[in-house]
Each structure stands twice: as C-alpha cells, then as structure tokens.
Design a protein around this motif. Structure first.
Motif, PDB file in Angstrom:
ATOM      1  N   MET A 180       0.917  -1.095   0.036  1.00  0.00           N
ATOM      2  CA  MET A 180       0.067  -0.126  -0.065  1.00  0.00           C
ATOM      3  C   MET A 180       0.883   1.171   0.158  1.00  0.00           C
ATOM      4  N   PRO A 181       0.378   2.166  -0.419  1.00  0.00           N
ATOM      5  CA  PRO A 181       1.097   3.688  -0.523  1.00  0.00           C
ATOM      6  C   PRO A 181       1.588   4.099   0.794  1.00  0.00           C
ATOM      7  N   VAL A 182       2.577   4.888   0.821  1.00  0.00           N
ATOM      8  CA  VAL A 182       3.026   5.553   2.183  1.00  0.00           C
ATOM      9  C   VAL A 182       2.294   6.623   2.448  1.00  0.00           C
ATOM     10  N   VAL A 183       1.934   7.404   1.257  1.00  0.00           N
ATOM     11  CA  VAL A 183       0.992   8.719   1.298  1.00  0.00           C
ATOM     12  C   VAL A 183      -0.289   8.366   1.112  1.00  0.00           C
ATOM     13  N   GLN A 184      -1.174   8.679   1.896  1.00  0.00           N
ATOM     14  CA  GLN A 184      -2.544   8.301   2.327  1.00  0.00           C
ATOM     15  C   GLN A 184      -3.391   9.582   2.216  1.00  0.00           C
ATOM     16  N   LEU A 231       1.404  10.836   6.090  1.00  0.00           N
ATOM     17  CA  LEU A 231       2.503   9.717   5.890  1.00  0.00           C
ATOM     18  C   LEU A 231       1.723   8.732   6.767  1.00  0.00           C
ATOM     19  N   LEU A 268      -5.707   4.216  -4.995  1.00  0.00           N
ATOM     20  CA  LEU A 268      -6.353   4.532  -3.757  1.00  0.00           C
ATOM     21  C   LEU A 268      -6.595   6.169  -3.614  1.00  0.00           C
ATOM     22  N   SER A 269      -6.009   6.959  -4.441  1.00  0.00           N
ATOM     23  CA  SER A 269      -5.973   8.329  -4.847  1.00  0.00           C
ATOM     24  C   SER A 269      -5.297   8.704  -6.159  1.00  0.00           C
ATOM     25  N   LEU A 282      -1.816   7.417  -6.657  1.00  0.00           N
ATOM     26  CA  LEU A 282      -1.472   6.663  -5.747  1.00  0.00           C
ATOM     27  C   LEU A 282      -2.177   4.986  -5.690  1.00  0.00           C
ATOM     28  N   TYR A 283      -1.269   3.998  -5.702  1.00  0.00           N
ATOM     29  CA  TYR A 283      -1.984   2.654  -6.441  1.00  0.00           C
ATOM     30  C   TYR A 283      -1.385   1.725  -5.008  1.00  0.00           C
ATOM     31  N   THR A 284      -2.359   0.786  -4.808  1.00  0.00           N
ATOM     32  CA  THR A 284      -2.177  -0.224  -3.722  1.00  0.00           C
ATOM     33  C   THR A 284      -1.703  -1.376  -4.912  1.00  0.00           C
ATOM     34  N   TRP A 285      -0.905  -1.846  -4.628  1.00  0.00           N
ATOM     35  CA  TRP A 285      -0.163  -3.423  -5.568  1.00  0.00           C
ATOM     36  C   TRP A 285      -0.812  -4.568  -4.850  1.00  0.00           C
ATOM     37  N   LEU A 312       9.798  14.717   0.377  1.00  0.00           N
ATOM     38  CA  LEU A 312       9.286  13.377  -0.041  1.00  0.00           C
ATOM     39  C   LEU A 312      10.539  13.043  -1.063  1.00  0.00           C
ATOM     40  N   THR A 314      10.820   3.463  -2.265  1.00  0.00           N
ATOM     41  CA  THR A 314       9.898   4.226  -2.661  1.00  0.00           C
ATOM     42  C   THR A 314      10.100   5.726  -2.951  1.00  0.00           C
ATOM     43  N   PHE A 345       8.627   9.624  -4.540  1.00  0.00           N
ATOM     44  CA  PHE A 345       7.281  10.396  -4.714  1.00  0.00           C
ATOM     45  C   PHE A 345       7.689  11.570  -5.373  1.00  0.00           C
ATOM     46  N   GLU A 353       3.413   8.216  -6.309  1.00  0.00           N
ATOM     47  CA  GLU A 353       4.436   7.409  -5.496  1.00  0.00           C
ATOM     48  C   GLU A 353       4.624   6.072  -6.500  1.00  0.00           C
TER      49      GLU A 353
END
Lengths: 580, 580
Positions: free
Chosen positions: A71-75, A106, B35-36, B39-42, B106, B137, B139, B154
C-alpha cells in the motif's frame, strides 16, 4: 563478499548522542547512519540484517496463508476522516498537502487503506477469512525520536490485517498468527516471550505482545518459571493468597507517627515490614449523572504497587483512574492522605486480595500523625458481608508471586516490544462500512484482526540482547555474514592467500554468507572489526597453522580458538553452523 | 498457490478512467487498485510481478559490484538547499513540515542524501570506485498523474550512484552499468534498446536511456536496421547526403502563392513534393551584452522537422531556442514568416545538411504571397565561402535515413523509458563538497554517475509490449505465476481432482510458480481469468483427456492446444519453460 569491495564503516569512538547500546553499536559497526532526527540510512552491512529479518517474516507469513500486498506511504485524508482518526490522532501523524492543496498523511499504520481496499474487493463470506500483509516504510513524527532505529520516525514494519465473518474465524487466524510469530522469533534466534497484553475495550485474550527479553527493555514482563505463561506486568493477575487469613493476636493500638507520611516512613518509624502495612489510596468513583463523583478507597499492601489499569476497569471506579485531591481526602476522612486508613472510614472500599489477607497490620488512623497497629479485618473493620467493601486484584504482580497460570512462580524481566497481535473487532470495518454478504444473504460488517512486527526495531532489539564489550553478537539466522575468513599476512603469503580464496569459494558454494577480509590491514584491525560487526563465526588462516595443517576457528561467544584440520574444515563448518 | 486461497480480483469492464492498455489491464487483471490520484495499492497478483522485477534488478546490481543501501523517503531541506535544488525544483517536489516546523521533502531522487553519506564515509581514493544502490519508494507530485503506475506520484525506483576520482573510472563503472542494464532487460524478456540520450552540458556519450519498445511509447527512437545503434530521435545525427549536389537545371522564377503559408499549402499549390521546398525559420541568435539579440535563419527541407535541441547547441543560436515574433520577422525580411526564404536575406543562416543539398528548389521570396521556384544555392544565394552561412545537422532524423553509425538504414519506433544511466560529473559532489584524498594526498572533489530503473514502470511497460485482446501476456521471468493448472469439473471428478493435485505438487517441487485454479467456477471463467492475468503456460486436465492419457497444454500466445501424454508432462514442461 570481499571486504575490500565492501563498505566496512566501523568507528572506534562511541558516538556521544547514542544512549542505548544497540544505537551505539549500530553506529560503530557501520550498520546505520543518521540523516536527520529519527531518520537513518541503512548502510550495506545493516541492510543485510534488515533483509534477513524481512525474508524470515515473509516466509512465515506466506506459510500461514497471508497474502502480501503493498500500500502507498502517502494516504488521503478522506479515509482518515471516515474512520475518525484524522481528528483523534495527535501530531505523531505527519500531515501534508499536495500541489493541489489536497490533504494527505504519511501512513503510521494502514487500517483505513486496507479496509477501503477490502470493502471494494470482497463481496461474499466465501472469500473469508482473508489476511493481507505488507512489509513497508512507515512514518511517525515522534516528539523525541531516540535510541536509533529503536524509536525512529521513519521505520519498516510488517503489518497484517485479517477479515472475518465471525469471532471464531478471527480467533482461528489470530491463533495462526500467534504460531507464525512464535516461529518467526524462534527463527531469528532470539530469547522472546509472547505476552498477554491489554486490548482495550474488547477484553478476553485478544491481544499479545511479542517481547525480546533484554535488560534495557522498556516494559516489565511477568512470566512463570515453569510454564509458557507471560504477561505484561500491567495485565498479569495477582492470585489471592492460599489458606485462611491468620487469626488476630494483637490488640488495636493507636500510635503517634508524627511526620511519617509514606510507607517507608511508617515502616522505619515502627520498625515493621512494609508488607505488614495496609496502604489506603483515595480515588474518584463513578459519578451518577450530574452528581459529584463519590470517593472510593483502594487498599493494597505497603510493599505492593497499585495497578491503575486493573483498578479503573472495576465497577464504581472512574476510568481513567483519578486520585482525589488532598482537600477531598481531608473532607472525607478528616486526615491528610498520609494518615488515611480503613478503620471507621465511611467510603466504598476495594481491598486487594493480598491486603485482605493481612492480620495484625498497620494502617492510618484517619487522624493527622497517627496510625493503628494490631489492626485486624472484621474485628476492627467489617469487610465480610459489607456491601460497601469488595475484594479484588488491584495490584501489580511481583517476582515470587505464584504464576497466574497455576504453575510455577512469577519472575519479572524487561522486554522490548517487537510484535503485537490484536483482535480489532469492527472498529474500522464499521466506521468504513466494510461488509460482505453472509451465508444468509444479508449484509454483515466484517470483523478484523491486526498483526504487526517492527522489522527495523527487531534489528536493534537483537543487539540489545546479544552483545559484549567487543561489539554485536548476531544470531546466525540474521547475521549480515555468517562466517568471516581472515588471512594472517594475506598480502605477503601466497599460501595463506590461496587457502583463503579456496575456502571462501568452497563455503560460498555451500550456500554460506561469507566475508573474506582481504583488506590490507593488520590482523588486529580485522579481528576487531569482525567482532564489532558481530560476525558469529571466524576462521583464521595463517602460515603457522598451515604448517600444522590447521585452520583456527572461533565462535563469537567463545573464549578460545579451536584448531581444525584443513581436511575437516567443511565438515566442521557444516556441523557447527545452522545452514542458511 | 491455490486460486481459492488467493485474491483473484479480475474485473470484466474496462475502467473508464484508464486510457492506456497497461493501466486498463492492470486494473482488470486485479494487479493494482487506485487509492487516490497517482497512488496505487499493489494487490497480491501485481506485487508478485513487482517483486520478480526487483529480484532480477538486485541480482544484476550485486553481480556488477554495486552495494545495496536504504535511504529514507523523508529528507531534510538543508541538504537540498546545499545543492541548490530546494529552490530549483518545482512543485513536483513534495515539501512538508514536521511537528517542530522543520522543513522536509519526500525524496523524488537521492543525489543529495547519498552524496552526504559518501562525504562522511569515504576518505581516500583507495575506497574508490564505489557504487551504491537502493530499491525504494519515491514520490513526485506530478501535476497530472496518469496511465496508472506508468506515471504515478508514489512509485518504486532502483537508483544507484557511483563515485570516482577520474573520468576513466566513471566511464568503467558506466560501462559496467550499461552491461548490467542490458542483462536486466534481457532477463525480463522484453524487447528493449539502449538509446543514446542527451546529457545536458557534459556532452560525449555520457547518457543512455533504456527503452522498452511499444507502439504506445511516448518517445521516438531511431535505430539502425543492421546494427546495435539506437538513439533518441532528438539525439540521432542526420548525416549529410552523399555525392555532389545536383546541378541547377531550372531558372529562378518568382511565382504568386497567395494564401499559401504552410509547406503543405505551397506543396499542393505548386504541385511539388515537400522534399523540394526549403523551409526558413527565424529564431533569436545570441545577444552580446546588453544588445538586442540578432536574428538567425534556420533552413530545413520541407519534409523535415527542425530539431530544436541540435539547433540551440550551435554557436550563435540562443539557448533555449526562441522563435522570432511575427513583427521581428517582418522587420528583418519584409515578409510574414510564411513567405520567408534565403535569397536576398540579410541574416546569418544555418542550413541543414539535406537542405543544402537541394537543387531547383522552392523557397519563400521574402515578399508576402510570393515564392521562388527553380532556386539554386550559390547561383541564387551564395553559401560556399559565405561567412554568414553555415551548414549543420539541425533536423530530426527520419525513417529511411542512413544510420548515423554508418551501417544500415534508420527505422523509427516508439519506446517507453524505463531506465537511464548518466554521467553526472561533479554537479552534486562540488555543491556538497564531497571530496577524498587522492594519490598525491590532495583533496579532490569526487566525480559521480547515476543509474535509475523505474521498477513499477517496468511492470506497465512490459504489458504495453505484451498483450492481446484477452489480456496480458507476461514474459516467463516476470510472470506472477508461470503455469496455471485448470481442472475441468474438478469439484465433481475425483480423477481430475487427483491429477490436478499431483501435477501441482510435482511442478511446485520442481521450483515452478504454479497456480492451481481450484475455484468452484465454470471452466470458461477460469480460462478467461488466467488469460487476462497473463499466465504464460496453461495445463488443462479433464476426464476426456485423462481417458486418452493426455493433458492439454496451451502457451499464452498459441492458437491451438497440444495434447501431452501424462507420462511426458514433466519433461514437456521442463523443455518448454525457462526454469525460474
């Protein structure tokens, strides 16, 4: 690996800003370097350890059926607003804005992100249970980062989250994680304890911390000397003393104790053991509606410590625990806190099990400067059948107490928390409305568990447990290199050089992680570096030994060398080392 | 892995927000989730690919002698101020404050952090060369994140930085990285080209991009059809035409070309090929001190494109290239830009090599609405021996041109940049004063190289190159699973189920990554999912086949099944697949 091609970044002086031994040794051994407060670069030698820790965790998580994600570090802030944590989380949550002025943080943890993922991906009970984990960089803006990677701001964590349609299913995965964690820490080669921990409002045995035992640990762990039982001191139940309470043998006597306010004062003044004193503490009870909170007396033995967590969980006691002010105590008892006692006290009382077993004890007389001696329950202060009195476990367990598990005696050791497994219930799944269709075809909110291991913290904790005056002593499984080969006078002696190269090749081919110290340095420098860096096994090759057909072996904890015939060296290594 | 225990998160519909095929297929195949913005979740299936890419990169970097480190994501502003990039870097640099209001960013890249590390750790030329890398990682706050993980905010990058005491040493490591990168992309199983790229002010051959060839690529790559030569179109030299310039055969004639301003207009109006037209573009020259910049005419053939990068590197041309305003053009030529030409023009001229080889060509007459036909160099416009005229390569190379390497003909293909190696020189080491003691015992500033691979981008690029209507087609080396076993009617047929389990066990024991689709789904669903997810090899076991003693094999690119005798299946797989 050849040391000449590697970054050996050892340092002689102990860095002045490093307080704990693991921080000192990680800097001195060239494992990490500080970039900024709470931010560290892992140098090659340290990263090798980190990666070995990661690999063991990954293997065991996979074996336990958990699925790895990233999952991303940045949320995005939105998810944290949905869970309510955007407001609740203090300044440890590092918040930031992107170029479009949208709010992000973060991630210090990923409950929101994984719950969001699961509410989108899982639809049916048939997909349950599910357990997702990641090994990932996290950030917590600690107010006072310290102890190196033990309490840094950026760190690496393995966090896992499981999803269920029943408490039984959660318990099954929880138990599987308990087993997986036990295997993980065993494979690390560390002395550890799974420890019963507080899990807040959920209750039951739904939370365990995994502690690496070390004198420098921040937590006190109570464990049985004859069973697997271990619990955070705050959580361990202090059992009631066995047998009948001794009979009264002394008369109740009021004695002057001028200026004696603490247990220590009274104990010295009257020349009695603190264990013979009943200590009375006045706290706030639970207020009804708009009424002022009533007061409650908590009574423990003078040699025991009140356990606030236990006390505040009891009915009638305010939570969190609040001590009454001196004025409130005086109004209610007629005395300052130092002379308060149970006899004649018109308050609800909760007496600790051990204190309730006292006879001929000392207590405050509710009159400034006076105590009673020879006090006895029921004769001087009715507790049996008294509605206002209850007997409960409200103290910290101490070394020598019987173990709460029923087997053995309690010992207390200090531990470093490196893992935590926790039954979350529906805290996040309810807030984010993560539900599935259950067997009956109805929407049902998921039940969750979460399971963390501080990957970078494990490295520091391993050192806190394993070091000596010369440096780190890595357990084989997480050592950056398992074996160091050192040639005496290697640059000049052709036969030493040849034997070093041969052995290096042979051991590498056998699958061992070997560092050949081929640097043009004095043997003393090489010995010191390899010891400081904690390489667990050392083989020394020199002209003298070769003449006798020998190679010197020394384990990192050994005090003496062993001389191994060259012909036997591979067998010796195979027998001595646990294979990678 | 059993599909029933895994997260198969395939989606039928093509997500509307995904434009490029890799983004669509990664979402549809359940590899990633958004996610946003950016920004992606693997998800598990995607992460397996990512980890395989990482593992190959790590192995080859280690083999090339680079040492792995791990630097923080969060970097202190001070270092960026020291290098000057805190001011220079635009809003792509995500800046943030910690709880004490200290400034951080970052990391989009780690030149500052590694240079700081090296200036503290390396002291002597004896420790050189050194090459440090990390897989980490990063950014970048892209203004318009798009194409999924191809241009996310990211992302995961392998970045390496080397340090040297001489240009020769840098070149050696650079060459080693070139070889390592070539091995890496070969091992991925991708069609790629190392491409000569611009390295700004340093010049020479100090920069190569590694491109995965794909029609959807953003960059044009020129490469020889008969050699290894490849270069970014912007960088590829267009050679001078061979042979003598043809002799003049037409008389210079002024013709009316009313309303014809573009090459296309003139070409159609006069019914001649664009290749027979000389296109004149007026740009700013280099200004001396406070003087107004003089104008310069750049002349290319009508079918060619001006290469701004080449032009702005020439003496006398302003850099970056700036076109003259319409007013400036009119003042200098007496005509609007559409009718400008070299004959009678009183400006410095730079003529492209191909344009300088024209005879009987068409050009603007410097008079609104008129062009010349039958124009010839030297007869109508003196260029030989003219101080104000130079002939240079200022156009983009085109398909069919002779290759700049001297062998073969140029073809143009599109590529996706996934790697970049670059000779940095002392840009960062000088700014941060990173120096060592050289052989002569003097302080010497280090020379640096840097080497990046977009790990997450490689995954997307691999798909852009390898897909069909049914989904992804992974190369074996980076496939999440190499083999899918599908049982027909597995839930009901005991013999199918048994054979599936047996084969699954056998292939897993042989070291293959196998997914056994044991889900209770129709065969059509399983076939479609495994194709969409790009599993390169498929084995189907059914009652009918088993009766004949056969298992069906189909490669992901095959159109037909092969029937393999059960007794031969392991040999068949061993021969067909490259082992992991």
């Amino acid at each position: 690996m050849r040391a000449s091609q590697y970054l050996i970044a050892t340092v002689k002086e102990t860095p002045s800003d490093a307080v704990v031994i693991s921080h000192q040794l990680m800097l001195r051994a060239g494992m990490i370097r500080r970039l900024s407060s709470g931010l560290y670069t892992w140098l090659p030698m340290g990263l090798r350890v980190l990666r070995k820790v990661e690999a063991i965790v990954r293997e065991e998580m996979n074996r336990a059926g958990a699925l790895e994600v990233l999952m991303p570090v940045v949320q995005p802030a939105e998810l944290w607003q949905e869970s309510g944590r955007w407001q609740q989380y203090g300044p440890e949550l590092c918040r930031l804005n992107d170029r479009h002025n949208n709010e992000f943080c973060l991630g210090p943890t990923h409950e929101e992100v994984i719950t969001d993922m699961v509410r989108n991906e899982l639809r049916s009970y048939k997909q349950l249970p599910a357990n997702f984990y990641q090994i990932q960089t996290k950030f917590r803006d600690e107010i006072r980062p310290r102890f190196g990677v033990m309490r840094s701001r950026e760190f690496i964590m393995k966090d896992a989250y499981s999803f269920h349609d029943s408490a039984e299913s959660l318990q099954q995965t929880y138990d599987a994680m308990y087993q997986a964690y036990s295997r993980i820490f065993e494979r690390f080669g560390l002395d550890f304890r799974p420890v019963i921990a507080d899990n807040g409002s959920i209750g039951g045995s739904g939370s365990h911390e995994f502690h690496v035992l070390a004198d420098s640990g921040e937590d006190d762990i109570a464990f049985s000397d004859s069973s697997d039982y271990a619990a955070n001191v705050e959580m361990a139940e202090a059992l009631a003393p066995t047998g009948e309470r001794p009979a009264a043998s002394q008369a109740l006597t009021k004695v002057a104790t001028p200026g004696q306010h603490s247990i220590e004062d009274v104990s010295q003044g009257l020349n009695i053991s603190p264990a013979q004193i009943a200590k009375t503490l006045i706290v706030l009870g639970e207020a009804e509606d708009d009424q002022e909170a009533p007061l409650v007396a908590l009574i423990v033995r003078g040699d025991h410590e009140l356990n606030e967590l236990k006390a505040e969980k009891l009915a009638g006691v305010a939570s969190p625990l609040q001590f009454a002010s001196e004025e409130q105590v005086k109004n209610a008892t007629g005395s300052a806190p130092g002379s308060v006692g149970p006899i004649g006290l018109d308050l609800a009382m909760i007496i600790d099990r051990a204190a309730a077993h006292l006879a001929d004890f000392v207590c405050g007389a509710n009159e400034e400067g006076y105590h009673y001696t020879g006090a006895n329950w029921d004769r001087d202060c009715t507790i049996s059948g008294n509605d206002k009195v209850s007997i409960a476990d409200i103290r910290n367990i101490v070394s020598g107490d019987p173990s709460p598990c029923g087997t053995g005696t309690v010992q207390i050791k200090r531990g470093i928390e490196v893992g935590h497994i926790f039954q979350l219930g529906d805290k996040y799944s309810a807030a984010l409305n993560a539900s599935i269709l259950n067997k009956e075809g109805r929407e049902q909110v998921l039940t969750m568990g979460c399971y963390g291991i501080g990957i970078s913290r494990v490295v520091a904790a391993a050192i806190e447990q394993n070091y000596d005056d010369n440096g780190i002593i890595w357990p084989d499984a997480i050592a950056p290199f398992q074996i160091a080969i050192i040639g005496m006078n290697m640059q000049k002696s052709e036969q030493v050089s040849e034997q070093c190269e041969l052995l290096y090749q042979q051991l590498t081919d056998l699958g061992y992680d070997v560092i050949l110290d081929d640097r043009n340095e004095r043997p003393g420098v090489k010995f010191a570096d390899m010891e400081l860096m904690g390489i667990p096994h050392r083989l020394v090759i020199g002209d003298r030994g070769l003449k006798d057909g020998n190679i010197e072996y020394k384990g990192r904890r050994d005090s003496d060398n062993q001389y191994i015939a060259i012909a036997d060296i591979l067998d010796f290594v195979n027998n001595t080392l646990s294979k990678p």
